[in-house]
Motif scaffolding. Structure first.
Motif, PDB file in Angstrom:
ATOM      1  N   ARG A  79      -7.513  -3.620  -3.589  1.00  0.00           N
ATOM      2  CA  ARG A  79      -6.330  -3.942  -2.773  1.00  0.00           C
ATOM      3  C   ARG A  79      -5.884  -2.705  -1.985  1.00  0.00           C
ATOM      4  O   ARG A  79      -5.593  -2.786  -0.787  1.00  0.00           O
ATOM      5  CB  ARG A  79      -5.199  -4.436  -3.668  1.00  0.00           C
ATOM      6  CG  ARG A  79      -3.933  -4.811  -2.904  1.00  0.00           C
ATOM      7  CD  ARG A  79      -2.824  -5.257  -3.827  1.00  0.00           C
ATOM      8  NE  ARG A  79      -3.130  -6.534  -4.469  1.00  0.00           N
ATOM      9  CZ  ARG A  79      -3.456  -6.680  -5.740  1.00  0.00           C
ATOM     10  NH1 ARG A  79      -3.528  -5.611  -6.537  1.00  0.00           N
ATOM     11  NH2 ARG A  79      -3.725  -7.866  -6.242  1.00  0.00           N
ATOM     12  N   PHE A  83      -5.746  -2.101   2.115  1.00  0.00           N
ATOM     13  CA  PHE A  83      -4.555  -1.642   2.827  1.00  0.00           C
ATOM     14  C   PHE A  83      -4.881  -0.461   3.732  1.00  0.00           C
ATOM     15  O   PHE A  83      -4.396  -0.357   4.865  1.00  0.00           O
ATOM     16  CB  PHE A  83      -3.477  -1.203   1.827  1.00  0.00           C
ATOM     17  CG  PHE A  83      -2.640  -2.321   1.264  1.00  0.00           C
ATOM     18  CD1 PHE A  83      -2.033  -3.255   2.086  1.00  0.00           C
ATOM     19  CD2 PHE A  83      -2.438  -2.414  -0.108  1.00  0.00           C
ATOM     20  CE1 PHE A  83      -1.241  -4.267   1.558  1.00  0.00           C
ATOM     21  CE2 PHE A  83      -1.642  -3.418  -0.638  1.00  0.00           C
ATOM     22  CZ  PHE A  83      -1.054  -4.348   0.197  1.00  0.00           C
ATOM     23  N   ARG A  86      -7.642  -1.067   7.731  1.00  0.00           N
ATOM     24  CA  ARG A  86      -7.147  -2.278   8.381  1.00  0.00           C
ATOM     25  C   ARG A  86      -8.300  -3.180   8.831  1.00  0.00           C
ATOM     26  O   ARG A  86      -9.224  -2.739   9.506  1.00  0.00           O
ATOM     27  CB  ARG A  86      -6.287  -1.905   9.589  1.00  0.00           C
ATOM     28  CG  ARG A  86      -5.633  -3.067  10.276  1.00  0.00           C
ATOM     29  CD  ARG A  86      -4.624  -2.649  11.331  1.00  0.00           C
ATOM     30  NE  ARG A  86      -5.152  -1.701  12.282  1.00  0.00           N
ATOM     31  CZ  ARG A  86      -4.774  -0.444  12.364  1.00  0.00           C
ATOM     32  NH1 ARG A  86      -3.859   0.028  11.528  1.00  0.00           N
ATOM     33  NH2 ARG A  86      -5.297   0.365  13.265  1.00  0.00           N
ATOM     34  N   PHE A 106      -9.084  -9.573  -0.546  1.00  0.00           N
ATOM     35  CA  PHE A 106      -8.111  -8.639   0.005  1.00  0.00           C
ATOM     36  C   PHE A 106      -8.453  -8.338   1.464  1.00  0.00           C
ATOM     37  O   PHE A 106      -9.547  -7.883   1.778  1.00  0.00           O
ATOM     38  CB  PHE A 106      -8.109  -7.334  -0.796  1.00  0.00           C
ATOM     39  CG  PHE A 106      -7.948  -7.555  -2.270  1.00  0.00           C
ATOM     40  CD1 PHE A 106      -6.711  -7.885  -2.797  1.00  0.00           C
ATOM     41  CD2 PHE A 106      -9.035  -7.475  -3.124  1.00  0.00           C
ATOM     42  CE1 PHE A 106      -6.554  -8.114  -4.159  1.00  0.00           C
ATOM     43  CE2 PHE A 106      -8.896  -7.690  -4.479  1.00  0.00           C
ATOM     44  CZ  PHE A 106      -7.642  -8.017  -4.992  1.00  0.00           C
ATOM     45  N   ARG A 107      -7.479  -8.586   2.331  1.00  0.00           N
ATOM     46  CA  ARG A 107      -7.618  -8.260   3.756  1.00  0.00           C
ATOM     47  C   ARG A 107      -6.218  -8.135   4.333  1.00  0.00           C
ATOM     48  O   ARG A 107      -5.407  -9.052   4.207  1.00  0.00           O
ATOM     49  CB  ARG A 107      -8.402  -9.333   4.507  1.00  0.00           C
ATOM     50  CG  ARG A 107      -8.684  -8.969   5.969  1.00  0.00           C
ATOM     51  CD  ARG A 107      -9.556 -10.019   6.647  1.00  0.00           C
ATOM     52  NE  ARG A 107      -9.936  -9.612   7.983  1.00  0.00           N
ATOM     53  CZ  ARG A 107      -9.184  -9.810   9.072  1.00  0.00           C
ATOM     54  NH1 ARG A 107      -8.004 -10.433   8.949  1.00  0.00           N
ATOM     55  NH2 ARG A 107      -9.595  -9.410  10.256  1.00  0.00           N
ATOM     56  N   PHE A 108      -5.923  -6.989   4.961  1.00  0.00           N
ATOM     57  CA  PHE A 108      -4.575  -6.717   5.448  1.00  0.00           C
ATOM     58  C   PHE A 108      -4.640  -6.240   6.903  1.00  0.00           C
ATOM     59  O   PHE A 108      -4.864  -5.045   7.158  1.00  0.00           O
ATOM     60  CB  PHE A 108      -3.892  -5.674   4.568  1.00  0.00           C
ATOM     61  CG  PHE A 108      -3.818  -6.099   3.119  1.00  0.00           C
ATOM     62  CD1 PHE A 108      -2.922  -7.071   2.722  1.00  0.00           C
ATOM     63  CD2 PHE A 108      -4.660  -5.535   2.176  1.00  0.00           C
ATOM     64  CE1 PHE A 108      -2.852  -7.474   1.394  1.00  0.00           C
ATOM     65  CE2 PHE A 108      -4.594  -5.925   0.842  1.00  0.00           C
ATOM     66  CZ  PHE A 108      -3.689  -6.903   0.455  1.00  0.00           C
ATOM     67  N   ASP A 114       1.405  -3.089   6.035  1.00  0.00           N
ATOM     68  CA  ASP A 114       1.376  -4.113   4.991  1.00  0.00           C
ATOM     69  C   ASP A 114       1.528  -3.479   3.608  1.00  0.00           C
ATOM     70  O   ASP A 114       2.157  -4.051   2.709  1.00  0.00           O
ATOM     71  CB  ASP A 114       0.070  -4.905   5.058  1.00  0.00           C
ATOM     72  CG  ASP A 114       0.013  -5.841   6.253  1.00  0.00           C
ATOM     73  OD1 ASP A 114       1.068  -6.092   6.857  1.00  0.00           O
ATOM     74  OD2 ASP A 114      -1.092  -6.327   6.572  1.00  0.00           O
ATOM     75  N   PHE A 115       0.960  -2.283   3.426  1.00  0.00           N
ATOM     76  CA  PHE A 115       1.047  -1.564   2.160  1.00  0.00           C
ATOM     77  C   PHE A 115       2.514  -1.262   1.833  1.00  0.00           C
ATOM     78  O   PHE A 115       3.010  -1.567   0.736  1.00  0.00           O
ATOM     79  CB  PHE A 115       0.241  -0.266   2.271  1.00  0.00           C
ATOM     80  CG  PHE A 115      -0.133   0.370   0.950  1.00  0.00           C
ATOM     81  CD1 PHE A 115       0.403  -0.076  -0.254  1.00  0.00           C
ATOM     82  CD2 PHE A 115      -1.010   1.446   0.917  1.00  0.00           C
ATOM     83  CE1 PHE A 115       0.046   0.516  -1.461  1.00  0.00           C
ATOM     84  CE2 PHE A 115      -1.366   2.050  -0.271  1.00  0.00           C
ATOM     85  CZ  PHE A 115      -0.824   1.583  -1.466  1.00  0.00           C
ATOM     86  N   ALA A 118       4.493  -4.367   0.992  1.00  0.00           N
ATOM     87  CA  ALA A 118       4.240  -4.840  -0.375  1.00  0.00           C
ATOM     88  C   ALA A 118       4.962  -3.974  -1.397  1.00  0.00           C
ATOM     89  O   ALA A 118       5.518  -4.478  -2.377  1.00  0.00           O
ATOM     90  CB  ALA A 118       2.739  -4.850  -0.660  1.00  0.00           C
TER      91      ALA A 118
END
Length: 268
Positions: A79, A83, A86, A106-108, A114-115, A118
């Motif tokens: 994860r 993050f 990208r 997991f893909r952000f 996004d990190f 979260a």
């Protein structure tokens, strides 16, 4: 390791068996190793669609004893990697899980933004600002800087640093981020006849600073501290410039960020 690069070297040395597969220019290349020793030269194993690398290995029980991978530990690691990179798409599958395969993906697309988002949700504290951030290529340090920040109603600070996707302890880039934040807040406050205290800047701050160095110029590789004063100065300047402009463009959120800092300075 030639075709397969140096990345698998450590895994190979600690594996009883490792198979490396590279798909390149329509050809699938494979090579097998046993306890770090190649069983044969790399060989073409047929046509390939697309490009990529697959590494399959078994931990060496003469090194680790009976080894069992923990899904949750691997998931947290993957994860974080997603993050920090990208658009990278990582799928983790446990085919031996009770009740059938267990899968996590997991893909952000927002990367470190996004990190930080979260991390903010995990904290549970009300937000004082949006998640803000930027990415900048800096020739002076032969690399790139990616930063994301958010403030919430808390006295805690959560600042995380990474260099080439590796977590750091108290790296020079983290120091640069704090210097840049302090300089931007101080300049904004002083322009309005106010004074701040540097030791209160981090209250309620959640931030991630990710530095990618092309030449991997580490001061202390064991601690993963990058590039010394040059990286520190580059991060500080980039953060100060970006955050200063953001404060000017968002006065209401700037006040929401800076007012608690002023109160904390008054308490001290």
């Amino acid at each position: 390791m030639g075709l397969f690069g140096i990345g698998p070297c450590v895994a190979n040395a600690l594996s009883s068996r490792l198979t490396a597969e590279v798909r390149r220019e329509g050809v699938r290349w494979m090579q097998e190793y046993e306890r770090g020793v190649a069983l044969a030269p790399p060989g073409a194993a047929g046509p390939a669609i697309g490009a990529g690398t697959t590494i399959a290995f078994r931990p060496d029980d003469t090194v680790f004893g009976p080894a069992q991978c923990e899904f949750d530990v691997l998931a947290e690691c993957f994860r974080t990697l997603a993050f920090l990179n990208r658009g990278l798409d990582i799928t983790l599958t446990d085919e031996g899980a009770p009740g059938g395969p267990r899968v996590a993906r997991f893909r952000f697309p927002g990367g470190v933004r996004d990190f930080v988002g979260a991390l903010g949700v995990r904290s549970g504290a009300p937000f004082r600002s949006d998640v803000l951030g930027f990415e900048r290529e800096v020739p002076r340090m032969a690399g790139t800087i990616e930063v994301a920040l958010q403030w919430c109603d808390s006295r805690e600070e959560d600042v995380r640093g990474f260099t080439n996707s590796l977590a750091t302890g108290t790296g020079t880039h983290e120091a640069g981020l704090r210097e840049g934040v302090a300089a931007a807040i101080d300049a904004y406050a002083r322009a309005r006849g106010l004074q701040t205290a540097a030791d209160c800047i981090g209250e309620g701050l959640t931030a991630v600073v990710s530095v990618t160095l092309d030449d991997r110029d580490f001061v202390d590789f064991a601690r993963r501290e990058p590039g010394g004063d040059a990286v520190r100065a580059c991060v500080a300047q980039a953060v100060r410039e970006y955050l200063g402009a953001w404060f000017e463009a968002h006065p209401e959120q700037a006040a929401a960020v800076i007012t608690p800092v002023l109160r904390a300075a008054a308490r001290n």
